[in-house]
Design a protein around this motif. Structure first.
Motif, PDB file in Angstrom:
ATOM      1  N   PRO A 192       0.810  -1.231   0.000  1.00 21.77           N
ATOM      2  CA  PRO A 192       0.000   0.000   0.000  1.00 21.77           C
ATOM      3  C   PRO A 192       0.834   1.267   0.000  1.00 21.77           C
ATOM      4  N   LEU A 193       2.029   1.227   0.575  1.00 24.57           N
ATOM      5  CA  LEU A 193       2.909   2.396   0.518  1.00 24.57           C
ATOM      6  C   LEU A 193       3.310   2.679  -0.928  1.00 24.57           C
ATOM      7  N   ALA A 194       3.613   1.619  -1.667  1.00 20.11           N
ATOM      8  CA  ALA A 194       3.976   1.792  -3.080  1.00 20.11           C
ATOM      9  C   ALA A 194       2.801   2.352  -3.871  1.00 20.11           C
ATOM     10  N   ARG A 195       1.612   1.840  -3.593  1.00 15.74           N
ATOM     11  CA  ARG A 195       0.436   2.336  -4.307  1.00 15.74           C
ATOM     12  C   ARG A 195       0.166   3.801  -3.982  1.00 15.74           C
ATOM     13  N   THR A 196       0.384   4.169  -2.716  1.00 14.15           N
ATOM     14  CA  THR A 196       0.183   5.567  -2.326  1.00 14.15           C
ATOM     15  C   THR A 196       1.164   6.480  -3.044  1.00 14.15           C
ATOM     16  N   SER A 197       2.365   5.984  -3.313  1.00 14.67           N
ATOM     17  CA  SER A 197       3.363   6.793  -4.021  1.00 14.67           C
ATOM     18  C   SER A 197       2.969   7.021  -5.472  1.00 14.67           C
ATOM     19  N   GLY A 198       2.008   6.232  -5.967  1.00 12.30           N
ATOM     20  CA  GLY A 198       1.598   6.355  -7.363  1.00 12.30           C
ATOM     21  C   GLY A 198       2.495   5.614  -8.327  1.00 12.30           C
ATOM     22  N   ASP A 199       3.477   4.856  -7.828  1.00  8.05           N
ATOM     23  CA  ASP A 199       4.440   4.155  -8.674  1.00  8.05           C
ATOM     24  C   ASP A 199       3.973   2.720  -8.879  1.00  8.05           C
ATOM     25  N   THR A 200       3.300   2.460 -10.004  1.00  8.77           N
ATOM     26  CA  THR A 200       2.761   1.120 -10.245  1.00  8.77           C
ATOM     27  C   THR A 200       3.866   0.082 -10.446  1.00  8.77           C
ATOM     28  N   LEU A 201       5.000   0.507 -10.988  1.00 12.88           N
ATOM     29  CA  LEU A 201       6.103  -0.444 -11.186  1.00 12.88           C
ATOM     30  C   LEU A 201       6.701  -0.864  -9.855  1.00 12.88           C
ATOM     31  N   LEU A 202       6.770   0.050  -8.908  1.00 16.16           N
ATOM     32  CA  LEU A 202       7.256  -0.307  -7.580  1.00 16.16           C
ATOM     33  C   LEU A 202       6.303  -1.303  -6.928  1.00 16.16           C
ATOM     34  N   ALA A 203       4.997  -1.095  -7.103  1.00 13.50           N
ATOM     35  CA  ALA A 203       4.020  -2.057  -6.572  1.00 13.50           C
ATOM     36  C   ALA A 203       4.220  -3.427  -7.227  1.00 13.50           C
ATOM     37  N   ALA A 204       4.495  -3.447  -8.536  1.00 11.47           N
ATOM     38  CA  ALA A 204       4.752  -4.713  -9.227  1.00 11.47           C
ATOM     39  C   ALA A 204       6.003  -5.391  -8.698  1.00 11.47           C
ATOM     40  N   ASN A 205       7.025  -4.592  -8.383  1.00  9.05           N
ATOM     41  CA  ASN A 205       8.262  -5.138  -7.851  1.00  9.05           C
ATOM     42  C   ASN A 205       8.031  -5.813  -6.497  1.00  9.05           C
ATOM     43  N   ILE A 206       7.194  -5.193  -5.663  1.00 12.20           N
ATOM     44  CA  ILE A 206       6.892  -5.773  -4.353  1.00 12.20           C
ATOM     45  C   ILE A 206       6.064  -7.049  -4.517  1.00 12.20           C
ATOM     46  N   ALA A 207       5.172  -7.068  -5.502  1.00 13.79           N
ATOM     47  CA  ALA A 207       4.427  -8.293  -5.791  1.00 13.79           C
ATOM     48  C   ALA A 207       5.378  -9.420  -6.202  1.00 13.79           C
ATOM     49  N   ALA A 208       6.422  -9.084  -6.968  1.00  9.62           N
ATOM     50  CA  ALA A 208       7.418 -10.086  -7.352  1.00  9.62           C
ATOM     51  C   ALA A 208       8.128 -10.644  -6.123  1.00  9.62           C
ATOM     52  N   SER A 209       8.430  -9.768  -5.167  1.00  5.75           N
ATOM     53  CA  SER A 209       9.075 -10.231  -3.934  1.00  5.75           C
ATOM     54  C   SER A 209       8.147 -11.145  -3.149  1.00  5.75           C
ATOM     55  N   SER A 210       6.854 -10.797  -3.102  1.00  8.98           N
ATOM     56  CA  SER A 210       5.889 -11.648  -2.404  1.00  8.98           C
ATOM     57  C   SER A 210       5.791 -13.019  -3.075  1.00  8.98           C
ATOM     58  N   SER A 211       5.862 -13.038  -4.406  1.00 10.06           N
ATOM     59  CA  SER A 211       5.851 -14.299  -5.139  1.00 10.06           C
ATOM     60  C   SER A 211       7.083 -15.127  -4.794  1.00 10.06           C
ATOM     61  N   HIS A 212       8.223 -14.475  -4.754  1.00 13.96           N
ATOM     62  CA  HIS A 212       9.476 -15.159  -4.439  1.00 13.96           C
ATOM     63  C   HIS A 212       9.420 -15.761  -3.042  1.00 13.96           C
ATOM     64  N   LEU A 213       8.921 -14.979  -2.080  1.00 17.95           N
ATOM     65  CA  LEU A 213       8.832 -15.479  -0.704  1.00 17.95           C
ATOM     66  C   LEU A 213       7.894 -16.685  -0.631  1.00 17.95           C
ATOM     67  N   ALA A 214       6.771 -16.628  -1.354  1.00 15.96           N
ATOM     68  CA  ALA A 214       5.850 -17.764  -1.351  1.00 15.96           C
ATOM     69  C   ALA A 214       6.533 -19.020  -1.885  1.00 15.96           C
ATOM     70  N   LEU A 215       7.372 -18.869  -2.904  1.00 20.79           N
ATOM     71  CA  LEU A 215       8.117 -20.015  -3.423  1.00 20.79           C
ATOM     72  C   LEU A 215       9.090 -20.549  -2.383  1.00 20.79           C
ATOM     73  N   GLN A 216       9.756 -19.638  -1.689  1.00 17.54           N
ATOM     74  CA  GLN A 216      10.727 -20.051  -0.676  1.00 17.54           C
ATOM     75  C   GLN A 216      10.062 -20.797   0.474  1.00 17.54           C
ATOM     76  N   THR A 217       8.802 -20.490   0.716  1.00 21.99           N
ATOM     77  CA  THR A 217       8.090 -21.138   1.817  1.00 21.99           C
ATOM     78  C   THR A 217       7.207 -22.284   1.342  1.00 21.99           C
ATOM     79  N   GLY A 218       7.381 -22.699   0.082  1.00 20.16           N
ATOM     80  CA  GLY A 218       6.684 -23.877  -0.424  1.00 20.16           C
ATOM     81  C   GLY A 218       5.233 -23.671  -0.758  1.00 20.16           C
TER      82      GLY A 218
END
Length: 420
Positions: A192-218
């Motif tokens: 939500p901080l990224a979305r508040t900044s108005g930077d959609t690419l930053l929000a996408a980058n954080i989504a990528a990190s969340s995806s990576h973490l989900a993979l790491q945790t099976g």
């Protein structure tokens, strides 16, 4: 003449809000720290004496000929100058108060121009020393230098972008410290901080990190969800092929982990096509995703698909591209390569890479690497009938004891009944 000089601890106390000192500590660049103190009027003789090193060694650090690597010297520096342990990735020092006082009301807060400097400093240090030693420093920076600006009516959108980036970074450092629940909370707050900044690419980058973490945790299902979310965000912003490639490779990993080889192969090919496209201007806030990162992730996808020869080539490429730095990435790529050699039943090749792994920096503050090394040892033990494997396991155990001693300040002891 030394009597007229300022006292080192007083100089440091007056610089604890200085971005140059914070960056030097975050990068564990003690040469830069010593130069700052020398420029503030502290003689090299007094600096060397305070830290209990020779002036010759001090000059090597200040001139960049060598870097401080030993934990004991970092501790001596922290104690000599009263630098809070968390700034150097250390446990709280015995002289620190039980609670850290807030910054003085007149302490200047960093400007927008300082934010990228701080982010780059933390990111660079994290790659080399591991997140376990830097998590506290990032949290302190967020609490004292970023949070007060979020409620300032005159704050620019960049403040929210900075908060998002550093909160995401704290999440990765928590993960690197073996605290995945905490990492998830940080990623959840960062979006939500990224979305508040108005930077959609930053929000996408954080989504990528969340995806990576989900993979790491099976959890490939959530990994696929976050990869799709990130790609949806990229469709609403400027074209950044490297970010899209990262999201497609996360999708490929999720699909491969879910035993869907055909769509995984398509996502993998798409990621490679994107990263091979014309290089575009870098987005300053995004986590870098380069050929080495793509090779490392591709090796994991192909291993899950059972394409071991292809996986081996990508793992070897990742190692070759990381040889000059990025200690944690290099260690993780070598762990992957050992596993692939084991899959291919090439024990001698696995042993050769295993010996390279043992030579890795034992002070790397990454619990994630330690846990993966332990899992690798358990895999190797299934082949301990092979004499070179037995020899490697002996060296691994010796290296593990030394590593655990050096990382005792950040590695939590196992719960009762838990195997080491």
């Amino acid at each position: 003449m030394d009597r007229a000089q300022p006292k080192p601890r007083e100089v440091v106390a007056g610089m604890l809000g200085d971005q140059r000192l914070l960056a030097a500590c975050a990068e564990r660049d003690m040469g830069a720290l010593f130069r700052l103190l020398n420029h503030r009027g502290i003689s090299t003789r007094r600096i060397a004496a305070a830290v209990d090193i020779t002036q010759g060694r001090l000059y090597d650090y200040m001139n960049g000929k060598s870097r401080v690597e030993k934990l004991v010297i970092f501790e001596q520096i922290a104690d000599a100058f009263h630098i809070p342990g968390r700034l150097l990735g250390l446990a709280p020092r015995s002289w620190e108060p039980t609670a850290t006082p807030p910054p003085a009301p007149d302490m200047p807060l960093p400007s927008d121009n300082d934010d990228l400097v701080a982010m780059d400093a933390f990111r660079s240090a994290d790659r080399q020393t591991g997140g376990g030693r830097l998590y506290g420093a990032v949290i302190r920076h967020l609490s004292y230098h970023i949070a007060p600006r979020l409620v300032d009516a005159d704050s620019s959108p960049q403040v929210f972008a900075t908060a998002a980036v550093l909160t995401e970074m704290a999440g990765w450092m928590a993960h690197d410290s073996g605290r995945d629940d905490l990492a998830t909370r940080h990623f959840t707050r960062a979006l939500p901080l990224a979305r508040t900044s108005g930077d959609t690419l930053l929000a996408a980058n954080i989504a990528a990190s969340s995806s990576h973490l989900a993979l790491q945790t099976g959890d490939p299902t959530h990994a696929a969800h976050w990869a799709r979310t990130g790609l949806e965000h990229t469709n609403r912003g400027p074209r950044v092929p490297a970010l899209a490639a990262r999201l497609h490779i996360m999708s490929a990993r999720a699909l491969a982990a879910a035993s869907q080889p055909d769509p995984a192969a398509r996502a993998l090919d798409h990621a490679h096509q994107l990263l091979e496209a014309v290089i575009e201007a870098e987005h300053p806030w995004l986590s870098p995703f380069d050929a080495a990162a793509l090779a490392s992730e591709s090796a994991l996808v192909l291993r899950d698909m059972g394409r071991y020869d292809d996986a081996m080539r990508h793992a070897e490429r990742a190692i070759a591209l990381r040889e000059s730095g990025r200690a944690r990435s290099l260690a993780l790529s070598r762990i992957t390569l050992v596993r692939i050699h084991m899959d291919r039943q090439d024990l001698d090749a696995a042993v050769a890479v295993g010996h390279d792994l043992i030579a890795a920096d034992p002070t790397l503050g990454s619990v994630r690497v330690v846990h993966q090394l332990d899992a690798l040892c358990r895999l190797l033990k299934t082949q301990r009938g092979h004499p070179p494997v037995r020899e490697l396991l002996t060296r691994f155990e010796e290296a593990r004891r030394a590593r655990m001693l050096l990382l005792a300040d950040i590695i939590q002891p196992p719960s009762k009944g838990t195997a080491p």
